[in-house]
Design a protein around this motif. Structure first.
Motif, PDB file in Angstrom:
ATOM      1  N   MET A  22       0.793  -1.044   0.076  1.00  0.00           N
ATOM      2  CA  MET A  22       0.110   0.069  -0.106  1.00  0.00           C
ATOM      3  C   MET A  22       1.597   1.147  -0.126  1.00  0.00           C
ATOM      4  SD  MET A  22      -3.159  -1.329  -0.144  1.00  0.00           S
ATOM      5  CE  MET A  22      -3.575   0.253   0.325  1.00  0.00           C
ATOM      6  N   GLU A  23       2.061   1.550   0.865  1.00  0.00           N
ATOM      7  CA  GLU A  23       2.391   2.512   0.542  1.00  0.00           C
ATOM      8  C   GLU A  23       2.917   2.425  -0.757  1.00  0.00           C
ATOM      9  OE1 GLU A  23       5.367   1.076   3.624  1.00  0.00           O
ATOM     10  OE2 GLU A  23       3.849   2.183   5.813  1.00  0.00           O
ATOM     11  N   GLY A  24       3.834   1.040  -1.013  1.00  0.00           N
ATOM     12  CA  GLY A  24       4.048   1.702  -2.725  1.00  0.00           C
ATOM     13  C   GLY A  24       2.998   2.492  -3.312  1.00  0.00           C
ATOM     14  N   ILE A  25       1.819   1.811  -2.978  1.00  0.00           N
ATOM     15  CA  ILE A  25       1.029   2.285  -4.166  1.00  0.00           C
ATOM     16  C   ILE A  25       1.389   3.865  -3.492  1.00  0.00           C
ATOM     17  CG2 ILE A  25      -1.440   2.792  -4.034  1.00  0.00           C
ATOM     18  CD1 ILE A  25      -1.514  -0.567  -3.852  1.00  0.00           C
ATOM     19  N   GLU A  26       1.340   4.399  -2.508  1.00  0.00           N
ATOM     20  CA  GLU A  26       1.080   5.558  -2.331  1.00  0.00           C
ATOM     21  C   GLU A  26       2.210   6.447  -3.131  1.00  0.00           C
ATOM     22  OE1 GLU A  26       1.188   9.047   2.278  1.00  0.00           O
ATOM     23  OE2 GLU A  26       1.019   6.708   1.769  1.00  0.00           O
ATOM     24  N   ARG A  27       3.267   6.349  -3.130  1.00  0.00           N
ATOM     25  CA  ARG A  27       4.415   6.730  -3.446  1.00  0.00           C
ATOM     26  C   ARG A  27       4.512   6.840  -5.063  1.00  0.00           C
ATOM     27  NH1 ARG A  27       7.227   3.020   0.117  1.00  0.00           N
ATOM     28  NH2 ARG A  27       7.718   1.945  -1.464  1.00  0.00           N
ATOM     29  N   ALA A  28       3.837   5.573  -5.885  1.00  0.00           N
ATOM     30  CA  ALA A  28       3.206   5.382  -6.927  1.00  0.00           C
ATOM     31  C   ALA A  28       2.198   6.448  -7.063  1.00  0.00           C
ATOM     32  CB  ALA A  28       3.029   4.287  -7.685  1.00  0.00           C
ATOM     33  N   LEU A  29       2.176   7.044  -6.431  1.00  0.00           N
ATOM     34  CA  LEU A  29       0.804   8.112  -7.261  1.00  0.00           C
ATOM     35  C   LEU A  29       1.454   9.354  -6.566  1.00  0.00           C
ATOM     36  CD1 LEU A  29      -2.142   6.638  -4.787  1.00  0.00           C
ATOM     37  CD2 LEU A  29      -2.604   7.258  -7.992  1.00  0.00           C
ATOM     38  N   ASP A  30       2.134   9.625  -5.436  1.00  0.00           N
ATOM     39  CA  ASP A  30       2.781  10.744  -5.677  1.00  0.00           C
ATOM     40  C   ASP A  30       4.072  10.987  -6.703  1.00  0.00           C
ATOM     41  OD1 ASP A  30       2.850  13.087  -3.579  1.00  0.00           O
ATOM     42  OD2 ASP A  30       4.980  11.602  -3.031  1.00  0.00           O
ATOM     43  N   THR A  31       4.408  10.512  -7.198  1.00  0.00           N
ATOM     44  CA  THR A  31       5.377  10.483  -8.096  1.00  0.00           C
ATOM     45  C   THR A  31       5.151  10.490  -9.065  1.00  0.00           C
ATOM     46  OG1 THR A  31       6.255   8.207  -7.732  1.00  0.00           O
ATOM     47  CG2 THR A  31       7.517   9.736  -6.703  1.00  0.00           C
ATOM     48  N   ALA A  33       3.614   8.117 -11.170  1.00  0.00           N
ATOM     49  CA  ALA A  33       3.545   7.053 -12.231  1.00  0.00           C
ATOM     50  C   ALA A  33       2.439   6.401 -13.132  1.00  0.00           C
ATOM     51  CB  ALA A  33       3.871   5.365 -10.805  1.00  0.00           C
ATOM     52  N   ALA A  34       3.067   6.192 -13.850  1.00  0.00           N
ATOM     53  CA  ALA A  34       1.979   5.437 -15.050  1.00  0.00           C
ATOM     54  C   ALA A  34       1.286   4.980 -14.205  1.00  0.00           C
ATOM     55  CB  ALA A  34       2.759   4.878 -16.839  1.00  0.00           C
ATOM     56  N   CYS A  35       0.201   4.892 -14.569  1.00  0.00           N
ATOM     57  CA  CYS A  35      -1.605   3.715 -14.274  1.00  0.00           C
ATOM     58  C   CYS A  35      -1.577   2.706 -14.997  1.00  0.00           C
ATOM     59  CB  CYS A  35      -2.794   4.745 -14.520  1.00  0.00           C
ATOM     60  SG  CYS A  35      -2.884   4.722 -17.031  1.00  0.00           S
ATOM     61  N   ALA A  36      -0.740   2.411 -15.022  1.00  0.00           N
ATOM     62  CA  ALA A  36      -0.873   0.355 -15.839  1.00  0.00           C
ATOM     63  C   ALA A  36       0.639   0.824 -14.201  1.00  0.00           C
ATOM     64  CB  ALA A  36      -0.271   0.579 -16.678  1.00  0.00           C
ATOM     65  N   GLU A  37       1.231   1.786 -14.502  1.00  0.00           N
ATOM     66  CA  GLU A  37       1.955   1.104 -12.687  1.00  0.00           C
ATOM     67  C   GLU A  37       1.022   0.854 -11.907  1.00  0.00           C
ATOM     68  OE1 GLU A  37       4.649  -0.708 -10.161  1.00  0.00           O
ATOM     69  OE2 GLU A  37       4.779  -0.939 -12.718  1.00  0.00           O
ATOM     70  N   VAL A  38       0.572   1.788 -11.350  1.00  0.00           N
ATOM     71  CA  VAL A  38      -0.709   1.827 -10.464  1.00  0.00           C
ATOM     72  C   VAL A  38      -1.459   0.729  -9.972  1.00  0.00           C
ATOM     73  CG1 VAL A  38      -2.010   3.023  -9.274  1.00  0.00           C
ATOM     74  CG2 VAL A  38       0.226   4.473  -9.652  1.00  0.00           C
ATOM     75  N   LEU A  39      -2.231   0.919 -11.599  1.00  0.00           N
ATOM     76  CA  LEU A  39      -3.202  -0.737 -11.647  1.00  0.00           C
ATOM     77  C   LEU A  39      -2.237  -2.612 -11.403  1.00  0.00           C
ATOM     78  CD1 LEU A  39      -5.457   0.209 -14.784  1.00  0.00           C
ATOM     79  CD2 LEU A  39      -5.591   0.280 -12.421  1.00  0.00           C
ATOM     80  N   ARG A  40      -1.241  -2.277 -12.242  1.00  0.00           N
ATOM     81  CA  ARG A  40      -0.550  -3.547 -11.383  1.00  0.00           C
ATOM     82  C   ARG A  40      -0.593  -4.052  -9.791  1.00  0.00           C
ATOM     83  NH1 ARG A  40       1.662  -3.425 -17.115  1.00  0.00           N
ATOM     84  NH2 ARG A  40       3.493  -2.039 -15.836  1.00  0.00           N
TER      85      ARG A  40
END
Length: 90
Positions: A22-31, A33-40
């Motif tokens: 979940m923290e990785g998702i937060e970081r991905a959103l904060d930076t 990241a591409a939506c495909a990566e967030v979805l994965r």
């Protein structure tokens, strides 16, 4: 002793891994990241949560229904599981 107490460390380790995801998702959103990566990453967390849920449900079924000492305890364990499944399926 409850099955969640006997397996406490194992279950907590799984929860901590999920928290890390979940923290990785937060970081991905904060930076941004591409939506495909967030979805994965979201799919991975969902799978991890489903696995944890299935494990606790299975242990509940085994201890509180299949291995229940009385018919009343078996019914209670079954009814608890039915309520959880209804909530889970919403």
């Amino acid at each position: 002793m409850s099955h969640t107490v006997r397996q406490k460390e194992k279950l907590i380790a799984r929860v901590r891994r999920i928290r890390g995801q979940m923290e990785g998702i937060e970081r991905a959103l904060d930076t941004e990241a591409a939506c495909a990566e967030v979805l994965r990453q979201l799919a991975s967390v969902r799978g991890a949560m489903n696995g944890l849920t299935a494990e606790v449900m299975e242990d509940h079924l085994r201890q509180h229904v299949l291995a229940a000492e009385t018919d009343a305890a078996r019914r209670d364990g079954g009814e608890e599981l039915v309520e959880v499944i209804r909530t889970y399926m919403k």
